[in-house]
Design an enzyme around this catalytic site. Structure first.
Site, mmCIF file in Angstrom:
data_model
loop_
_atom_site.group_PDB
_atom_site.id
_atom_site.type_symbol
_atom_site.label_atom_id
_atom_site.label_comp_id
_atom_site.label_asym_id
_atom_site.label_seq_id
_atom_site.Cartn_x
_atom_site.Cartn_y
_atom_site.Cartn_z
ATOM 1 N N ASP A 1 0.890 -1.163 0.000
ATOM 2 C CA ASP A 1 0.000 0.000 0.000
ATOM 3 C C ASP A 1 0.929 1.213 0.000
ATOM 4 O O ASP A 1 1.250 1.780 1.031
ATOM 5 C CB ASP A 1 -0.884 -0.041 1.253
ATOM 6 C CG ASP A 1 -1.896 1.088 1.287
ATOM 7 O OD1 ASP A 1 -2.212 1.633 0.214
ATOM 8 O OD2 ASP A 1 -2.352 1.441 2.394
ATOM 9 N N CYS B 1 -3.721 5.427 -2.925
ATOM 10 C CA CYS B 1 -4.950 6.230 -2.840
ATOM 11 C C CYS B 1 -4.772 7.461 -3.733
ATOM 12 O O CYS B 1 -5.064 8.585 -3.330
ATOM 13 C CB CYS B 1 -5.288 6.600 -1.405
ATOM 14 S SG CYS B 1 -3.974 7.410 -0.488
#
Length: 404
Positions: free
Chosen positions: A301, A354
Site C-alpha cells: 500500500d 490512494c
C-alpha cells in the site's frame, strides 16, 4: 442559522493554525472540539464542518474576499463572511462583518465558477497535472467529486461480530446505517455521528474505513493459514482487515519505517482481537532481505500523493507540491523493486495507492513488469476506482503473481 460568537472564534483560531502555521486540519479540529465541554453535538459539528469547508474552498474564498496569504485575522473574517454569504446565512451585526459586500460576493462567485481552478479551489499545478493525466472531461468530474464531503463508512470486524448485529446495535443508539451491496463488510452512516464513543467501537466491532480502501485487502486473495506481509502497514487499517479475512489463522507480518505507527497498530489489533499480527519496524534492508521468497501474499500500500482522498484531507491540496509527487514516484518504484522479492514462487502481490494519477498507478506497474525484478511477475488484474464513479475515495490496485 444563527451564528454564535464563541463557535466562530474557534473556527478562526483553527484556520490560523491550518493556513499560517501548517498544522494538519484533522489534528487542529480534534483540539478545537475539546475547547468547551458545554458544546453539544450541533456546536461541534458546526466548528468541524465550517473549518473543513473554508479549508476546502480556500482559494475560491480568498479570491472572492480579495485577500492573500499569509492571512491575518481580519482576512480570515473576510473569508468567513464569504462562506456565510454563499451559504445564505445572515451575518450578525459584528464589527468583523461591517461593509461586507453581499451582492458583490455572489456576483464574483458566479464569475469565478466558470474557471475550473477557482470553482474547484485547487492550485494551478494540480489542475494542469490532473488534466494532463486523466484528460479534461474525466479530471473535471473527478475533482468535483473529490471536493464533496466524504461519507462515514464503517468496516465490520468479522472476528467479533456480523454486519447485521452491528447494524442493530448502532440502530439502538439512534445511529442509522445502510448496507453497501458491493462492499461485503461495509456500513454507511446515514448521518454523521461520533461513533468512536460507542461501546461497539471500544469492543473492536468495527473500524472507520472508506469503502474504496476496503477493496484492497479483498483484492489480495488471502486465505486462513497463509503467511502475509503488509509491507507499508502504517497504523494498520488494511492489516486489521486482512486479519479478519484470515480468521486469525496464519501469520501477518506488518512492516513500516515508522515505529510509532506500528505501536498504534498493536493497540488497534488488541482492541480488534486480531492475534496473528507481528509488527517489524524497517530499520535496515535486513528486515526485508530476511523475508525474501517467504510470503504467500505481499501488500504494498505504497506512499503516494493522496489525491484520491482529498475529500477527507482537503488541506492536502495546499500542502502537496509537484516536486513531492515526482520524488514519491521514485520511492514507489524502489519499493516495488525491493519488496516484490518477498513474494515466493506462486505467491501474489497487490500494489495499491490512494491516488487517481496513472503515473503513480498503472504506469508504475508497467515499468515494474518491464524491469529485471518484475520479469518473473505477471499482472492478473487491476482496478481503477474514481471518486466520481464510485462515490467513495479514489484508489488503484493491481494484483500480480510471481511465476516459476
Amino acid at each position: 442559522m444563527r451564528l454564535h460568537r464563541n463557535l466562530c472564534f474557534a473556527v478562526i483560531d483553527g484556520l490560523t493554525l491550518i493556513f499560517n502555521e501548517g498544522n494538519y486540519a484533522d489534528k487542529v479540529i480534534q483540539q478545537l472540539l475539546k475547547r468547551d465541554k458545554r458544546w453539544g453535538a450541533r456546536d461541534r459539528a458546526f466548528v468541524a464542518e465550517t473549518t473543513y469547508d473554508i479549508v476546502r474552498w480556500k482559494r475560491l474564498y480568498a479570491e472572492i474576499a480579495e485577500v492573500k496569504e499569509p492571512f491575518d485575522r481580519e482576512n480570515l473574517w473576510r473569508m468567513f463572511a464569504v462562506w456565510a454569504t454563499l451559504k445564505g446565512i445572515k451575518l450578525p451585526d459584528w464589527s468583523y462583518f461591517e461593509q461586507t459586500p453581499t451582492r458583490k460576493i455572489k456576483g464574483r462567485f458566479d464569475e469565478l465558477s466558470k474557471i475550473r481552478k477557482f470553482k474547484e479551489s485547487i492550485p494551478d499545478w494540480m489542475d494542469i497535472m490532473g488534466e494532463k493525466e486523466l484528460g479534461e472531461a474525466v479530471w473535471t468530474k473527478e475533482i468535483t467529486a473529490l471536493n464533496e464531503q466524504a461519507d462515514v463508512i464503517l468496516r465490520v470486524n468479522t472476528l467479533n461480530t456480523t454486519k447485521e448485529k452491528l447494524q442493530e446495535t448502532l440502530f439502538d443508539l439512534d445511529i442509522e446505517t445502510e448496507i453497501l451491496k458491493e462492499y461485503p463488510n461495509a456500513l454507511k452512516l446515514k448521518e454523521r455521528a461520533n461513533v468512536f464513543t460507542t461501546e461497539a467501537f471500544q469492543n473492536g466491532h468495527f473500524e472507520v474505513q472508506d469503502a474504496s480502501s476496503q477493496l484492497v485487502a479483498e483484492y489480495l486473495n488471502v486465505q486462513p493459514g497463509m503467511r502475509v506481509v503488509d509491507a507499508c502497514a502504517g497504523a494498520g487499517g488494511k492489516t486489521l482487515h486482512i486479519a479478519s479475512l484470515m480468521e486469525n489463522k496464519g501469520q501477518i507480518i506488518a512492516l513500516d519505517i515508522y515505529g510509532n505507527k506500528l505501536n498504534e497498530l498493536k493497540r488497534r489489533a488488541k482492541r480488534n482481537g486480531a492475534h496473528n499480527i507481528e509488527t517489524r519496524a524497517i530499520e535496515s534492508t535486513k528486515v526485508i532481505k530476511k523475508l525474501y521468497d517467504k510470503a504467500d501474499r505481499v501488500l504494498i500500500d505504497a506512499p503516494c500523493s493522496g489525491i484520491g482522498v482529498l475529500r477527507r484531507n482537503p488541506d492536502a491540496k495546499w500542502k502537496l507540491q509537484p516536486e513531492f509527487i515526482e520524488k514519491i514516484k521514485v520511492t514507489q518504484q524502489d519499493i516495488l523493486q525491493q519488496y516484490s522479492r518477498m513474494v515466493k514462487v506462486g505467491g501474489q502481490m497487490v500494489y495499491a495507492t490512494c491516488s487517481v494519477l496513472p503515473s503513480e498507478n498503472q504506469n508504475q506497474v508497467a515499468s515494474f513488469l518491464k524491469s529485471e525484478a518484475g520479469g518473473n511477475f505477471s499482472l492478473i488484474k487491476d482496478k481503477k476506482v474514481l471518486a466520481h464513479k464510485s462515490g467513495f475515495d479514489g484508489f488503484y490496485m493491481a494484483l500480480l503473481e510471481r511465476k516459476a
